[in-house]
Enzyme design. Structure first.
Site, PDB file in Angstrom:
ATOM      1  N   TYR A 189      47.202  28.505  45.073  1.00 11.35           N
ATOM      2  CA  TYR A 189      47.937  29.626  45.677  1.00 11.35           C
ATOM      3  C   TYR A 189      49.037  29.059  46.559  1.00 11.35           C
ATOM      4  CZ  TYR A 189      48.527  33.795  48.745  1.00 11.35           C
ATOM      5  OH  TYR A 189      49.013  34.840  49.483  1.00 11.35           O
ATOM      6  N   LYS A 198      48.689  31.096  41.648  1.00 11.10           N
ATOM      7  CA  LYS A 198      49.383  32.275  42.164  1.00 11.10           C
ATOM      8  C   LYS A 198      50.629  31.758  42.870  1.00 11.10           C
ATOM      9  CE  LYS A 198      49.080  35.905  45.692  1.00 11.10           C
ATOM     10  NZ  LYS A 198      48.250  36.477  46.790  1.00 11.10           N
TER      11      LYS A 198
END
Length: 295
Positions: free
Chosen positions: A134, A162
């Protein structure tokens, strides 16, 4: 792991005193399943992970997993700026029954790219659950560069990223560098549909907290290559892609869900409830999107 589409960055509903509202949490999970959301993120940024303690963290994940009951996947936020803490949280999430974990880059201590590589490699070696990187440098002061992602995507249980910069050129570079089975998720609602149309696999979404059915349909259309429908649905949500960030996330989205009657008004310090001037602005956006009655 093959999780695609609209992945709700779920809020953690709280009572006015800041304690977790377990009943509302279950209701939210059921609502998202009914609305067609494809997966949930538990205790991510939007779930107030910085103020959720270790025991609570485990409990929130367990409750969300139990409420989802296998109907949709649950991804647990388990990142930390200490590698040992991230390992501990990731182990908890695996025991709690999460399908995968989402690990934000270490914030504040600003590691090198080699430090980031070693951090994620250590977690992957210690816990065999599927793991999603992320990258959100606007919050962490730490940017996980594409060349480092390319190294990490070769680790068997690091399955995706992400990417929350909103930079579509960055997304394109990741697609070129990483294997076709490495899952690429947007973390920026405003550019997510274009990200998916370019070849991304889904959107970890704040907007989906309040417009889950529309976001799920838009992601489905984008995944199917139906750009016209995907963009038309996205246009319906566009005001909220901006409005839900008039103050730091999750302040606006929790206020919006309270206005919609879905949660109580609780939020934990140092976050505070949405300020007065921003409330009327966001209230009008909710009305324009058909989420509140016009009075």
């Amino acid at each position: 792991m093959d999780i695609r589409g609209s992945i709700v960055a779920l809020v953690t509903p709280m009572h006015a005193d800041g304690s977790v509202d377990w009943e509302r949490l279950k209701k939210l999970v059921n609502w998202h399943v009914e609305q067609g959301s494809h997966a949930l993120v538990a205790v991510g940024t939007t779930g107030e992970s910085p103020t959720i303690g270790f025991e609570e963290h485990d409990l929130v994940i367990r409750e969300i997993v139990a409420a989802a009951a296998g109907r949709i996947p649950v991804i647990a936020g388990t990142g930390a700026n200490s590698t040992d803490e991230a390992i501990r949280l990731t182990r908890y999430a695996q025991r709690a029954g999460a399908d995968a974990c989402l690990l934000v880059t270490p914030y504040y201590n600003k590691p090198t790219q080699e430090g980031l590589y070693q951090h994620y490699l250590a977690i992957a070696r210690e816990v065999d659950i599927p793991q999603i990187l992320y990258n959100v440098p606007g919050r962490t002061a730490c940017d996980l560069l594409p060349e480092t992602v390319e190294r990490l995507c070769k680790v068997p249980n690091i399955v995706g990223i992400k990417e929350a910069t909103g930079n579509l050129d960055r997304a394109r570079e990741l697609m070129e560098r990483c294997s076709a089975d490495f899952m690429l998720y947007s973390g920026d609602d405003a550019t997510a549909i274009e990200f998916i149309l370019m070849g991304g696999h889904g959107n970890v979404s704040v907007t989906a907290n309040v417009m889950p059915a529309t976001m799920a349909a838009a992601c489905d259309a984008a995944l199917a290559g139906d750009a016209e429908r995907a963009r038309a649905l996205n246009a319906q949500m566009a005001p909220l892609h901006q409005g839900l960030f008039v103050e730091s996330n999750p302040i606006p989205v929790k206020w919006a869900l309270h206005e919609m009657g879905l949660i109580d008004r609780g939020i934990r310090l140092p976050l505070t409830t949405l300020s007065g001037p921003a409330q009327e602005r966001l209230r009008q956006m909710l009305r324009d999107c058909g989420l509140l009655e016009v009075k």
